[in-house]
Design a protein around this motif. Sequence first.
Motif, PDB file in Angstrom:
ATOM      1  N   TRP A   1      11.967   2.120   0.611  1.00  0.00           N
ATOM      2  CA  TRP A   1      10.471   2.412   0.467  1.00  0.00           C
ATOM      3  C   TRP A   1      10.078   2.591  -1.120  1.00  0.00           C
ATOM      4  CZ3 TRP A   1       8.076   1.029   4.559  1.00  0.00           C
ATOM      5  CH2 TRP A   1       8.610   1.203   5.812  1.00  0.00           C
ATOM      6  N   GLN A   2      11.108   2.339  -2.181  1.00  0.00           N
ATOM      7  CA  GLN A   2      10.938   2.640  -3.408  1.00  0.00           C
ATOM      8  C   GLN A   2      10.401   1.399  -3.994  1.00  0.00           C
ATOM      9  OE1 GLN A   2      10.333   5.588  -4.485  1.00  0.00           O
ATOM     10  NE2 GLN A   2      10.899   6.587  -2.725  1.00  0.00           N
ATOM     11  N   PRO A   3       9.512   1.486  -5.164  1.00  0.00           N
ATOM     12  CA  PRO A   3       9.119   0.487  -5.895  1.00  0.00           C
ATOM     13  C   PRO A   3      10.251   0.075  -7.035  1.00  0.00           C
ATOM     14  CG  PRO A   3       8.101   2.226  -6.801  1.00  0.00           C
ATOM     15  CD  PRO A   3       8.990   2.547  -5.322  1.00  0.00           C
ATOM     16  N   PRO A   4      10.149  -1.041  -7.634  1.00  0.00           N
ATOM     17  CA  PRO A   4      11.291  -1.361  -8.819  1.00  0.00           C
ATOM     18  C   PRO A   4      11.327  -0.373 -10.060  1.00  0.00           C
ATOM     19  CG  PRO A   4       9.856  -3.449  -8.440  1.00  0.00           C
ATOM     20  CD  PRO A   4       9.166  -2.218  -7.369  1.00  0.00           C
TER      21      PRO A   4
ATOM     22  N   ALA B   1       0.894  -1.136  -0.205  1.00  0.00           N
ATOM     23  CA  ALA B   1      -0.118  -0.032  -0.215  1.00  0.00           C
ATOM     24  C   ALA B   1       0.923   1.087   0.251  1.00  0.00           C
ATOM     25  CB  ALA B   1      -0.947   0.006   1.034  1.00  0.00           C
ATOM     26  N   GLN B   2       1.847   1.259   0.538  1.00  0.00           N
ATOM     27  CA  GLN B   2       2.925   2.521   0.615  1.00  0.00           C
ATOM     28  C   GLN B   2       3.107   2.964  -0.458  1.00  0.00           C
ATOM     29  OE1 GLN B   2       6.208   2.283   0.010  1.00  0.00           O
ATOM     30  NE2 GLN B   2       6.328   4.351   0.329  1.00  0.00           N
ATOM     31  N   THR B   3       3.578   2.202  -1.431  1.00  0.00           N
ATOM     32  CA  THR B   3       4.038   2.744  -2.785  1.00  0.00           C
ATOM     33  C   THR B   3       2.625   3.669  -3.464  1.00  0.00           C
ATOM     34  OG1 THR B   3       3.716   0.737  -3.897  1.00  0.00           O
ATOM     35  CG2 THR B   3       5.848   1.155  -3.103  1.00  0.00           C
ATOM     36  N   TRP B   4       1.514   3.253  -3.023  1.00  0.00           N
ATOM     37  CA  TRP B   4       0.239   3.917  -3.747  1.00  0.00           C
ATOM     38  C   TRP B   4       0.064   5.073  -3.157  1.00  0.00           C
ATOM     39  CZ3 TRP B   4      -1.294   2.333  -8.434  1.00  0.00           C
ATOM     40  CH2 TRP B   4      -1.010   1.181  -8.933  1.00  0.00           C
ATOM     41  N   LEU B   5       0.343   5.562  -1.753  1.00  0.00           N
ATOM     42  CA  LEU B   5       0.054   6.628  -1.209  1.00  0.00           C
ATOM     43  C   LEU B   5       0.613   7.919  -1.987  1.00  0.00           C
ATOM     44  CD1 LEU B   5       1.017   5.853   2.435  1.00  0.00           C
ATOM     45  CD2 LEU B   5      -1.272   5.709   1.625  1.00  0.00           C
ATOM     46  N   ARG B   6       1.349   7.930  -2.786  1.00  0.00           N
ATOM     47  CA  ARG B   6       1.967   8.949  -3.290  1.00  0.00           C
ATOM     48  C   ARG B   6       1.000   9.928  -4.420  1.00  0.00           C
ATOM     49  NH1 ARG B   6       7.304   6.046  -5.311  1.00  0.00           N
ATOM     50  NH2 ARG B   6       7.410   6.172  -3.168  1.00  0.00           N
TER      51      ARG B   6
ATOM     52  N   HIS C   1      15.698   7.137   1.417  1.00  0.00           N
ATOM     53  CA  HIS C   1      14.209   6.918   0.768  1.00  0.00           C
ATOM     54  C   HIS C   1      13.965   7.849  -0.474  1.00  0.00           C
ATOM     55  CE1 HIS C   1      14.515   6.383   5.150  1.00  0.00           C
ATOM     56  NE2 HIS C   1      14.256   7.585   5.375  1.00  0.00           N
ATOM     57  N   LEU C   2      15.156   8.292  -1.094  1.00  0.00           N
ATOM     58  CA  LEU C   2      14.872   8.597  -2.389  1.00  0.00           C
ATOM     59  C   LEU C   2      13.588   9.671  -2.642  1.00  0.00           C
ATOM     60  CD1 LEU C   2      15.559   6.203  -5.135  1.00  0.00           C
ATOM     61  CD2 LEU C   2      15.389   8.323  -5.637  1.00  0.00           C
ATOM     62  N   ASN C   3      13.744  10.474  -1.628  1.00  0.00           N
ATOM     63  CA  ASN C   3      12.590  11.578  -1.344  1.00  0.00           C
ATOM     64  C   ASN C   3      11.167  11.108  -1.189  1.00  0.00           C
ATOM     65  OD1 ASN C   3      12.224  14.519  -1.044  1.00  0.00           O
ATOM     66  ND2 ASN C   3      11.373  14.636  -2.950  1.00  0.00           N
ATOM     67  N   PHE C   4      11.098   9.673  -0.855  1.00  0.00           N
ATOM     68  CA  PHE C   4       9.961   8.988  -0.397  1.00  0.00           C
ATOM     69  C   PHE C   4       8.912   9.193  -1.410  1.00  0.00           C
ATOM     70  CE2 PHE C   4       6.898   7.477   2.782  1.00  0.00           C
ATOM     71  CZ  PHE C   4       7.420   6.581   3.334  1.00  0.00           C
ATOM     72  N   HIS C   5       8.033   9.996  -1.306  1.00  0.00           N
ATOM     73  CA  HIS C   5       6.713  10.162  -2.290  1.00  0.00           C
ATOM     74  C   HIS C   5       7.007  10.944  -3.448  1.00  0.00           C
ATOM     75  CE1 HIS C   5       4.020   8.660   0.753  1.00  0.00           C
ATOM     76  NE2 HIS C   5       4.044   9.483   1.619  1.00  0.00           N
TER      77      HIS C   5
ATOM     78  N   GLY D   1      13.986  -8.369  -2.677  1.00  0.00           N
ATOM     79  CA  GLY D   1      12.950  -8.806  -3.560  1.00  0.00           C
ATOM     80  C   GLY D   1      13.047  -7.945  -4.955  1.00  0.00           C
ATOM     81  N   ARG D   2      12.774  -6.630  -4.538  1.00  0.00           N
ATOM     82  CA  ARG D   2      12.249  -5.721  -5.559  1.00  0.00           C
ATOM     83  C   ARG D   2      13.428  -5.672  -6.563  1.00  0.00           C
ATOM     84  NH1 ARG D   2       9.205  -1.039  -2.045  1.00  0.00           N
ATOM     85  NH2 ARG D   2       7.078  -2.135  -1.953  1.00  0.00           N
ATOM     86  N   ILE D   3      14.700  -5.513  -6.119  1.00  0.00           N
ATOM     87  CA  ILE D   3      16.076  -5.303  -6.861  1.00  0.00           C
ATOM     88  C   ILE D   3      16.365  -6.667  -7.721  1.00  0.00           C
ATOM     89  CG2 ILE D   3      18.569  -4.881  -6.648  1.00  0.00           C
ATOM     90  CD1 ILE D   3      18.050  -2.945  -4.352  1.00  0.00           C
TER      91      ILE D   3
END
Length: 313
Positions: free
Chosen positions: A238-241, A43-48, A213-217, A274-276
């Motif tokens: 916290w960043q997606p692929p 869910a976290q990656t969709w909050l942005r 965190h690559l600036n998060f959102h 796992g993402r990487i």
Amino acid sequence: MAWIVDSHLHLVPDPMGWGRATRGLRRRVVTALSPAFEAAHRAQTWLRILPRAVRTPVDQCGSYLALPHLALGGTESDLHALLDSGTLDAAVLIAHPPFTSNHFVMEAAERDSRILPVVNLARHAQQPGAALKDFAKRGARALKIHLIADGLEPSSDVYTELLKSASDLGLPVIVHTGETALLGSTGSPKLGAAERLRPWFTRYPKTSFVLAHLNFHEPKKAIALAADHENVLLETSWQPPEIITEAVATVGAERVLFGSDWPILGANIDVGLGRIRGCVASGLLTQAQADLVLGMNAAKLYGFKPQEKPATP
């Protein structure tokens, strides 16, 4: 096998030593709760995509999700288990006073050479520049700055003193980036915006700055900053692929570091790795690029010299 260095994690102090004695029970509870933790990661990656006015209170509520796992994991004995199992070869352990003190982080590193200590001095140290020099003599590998937690602007005299000292010492500087609402923070989330840091990158061109965190959102803003400044590196927690691959494509694999922000939400390390690895499996990254991101870059930046491992086939 490639080296795996987590460039961003924390610990929960365990002065009574209960962590080791209760590890089996705690692991069973964490396993039972893992579906909820994994759902929170997804869910976290969709909050942005939410409007900022909505996202901020959601962030604040979401920060409470960290509390169960902070109570169930994240002690020094848990970190040793990760290192001993081969999940990680080294861990960049970041202080977060008053919850995790600089002295605790330094002492943990003295007990295990696979732990690379990072100190955080802005809120509590008198003469922070001199304090940083003292910690560097003891083996501190970097300085952490968290503007939201400190409640200070980038132009603060405290940061000027710390950055001058870090530059003189040749220490990297890890900066929390992202407009996130965090428990225990004294400052506005807006203090976490990565673009506020641009004057630092120009003033200290020989200092390596790691944008945690690559600036998060808003990760594309961090990627753009790194494209403009060769002394800026990007950390993947916290960043997606798709963001990780965009960062590698834009600034090069040599300037991207794997980080997890463990033990928040518990599954951070497994999810991040796992993402990487999924990027490699799908052809978005080469294995050579992934090896740099997963550990080789951090080993070079923080001066970690692990034992030789066989090359990835």
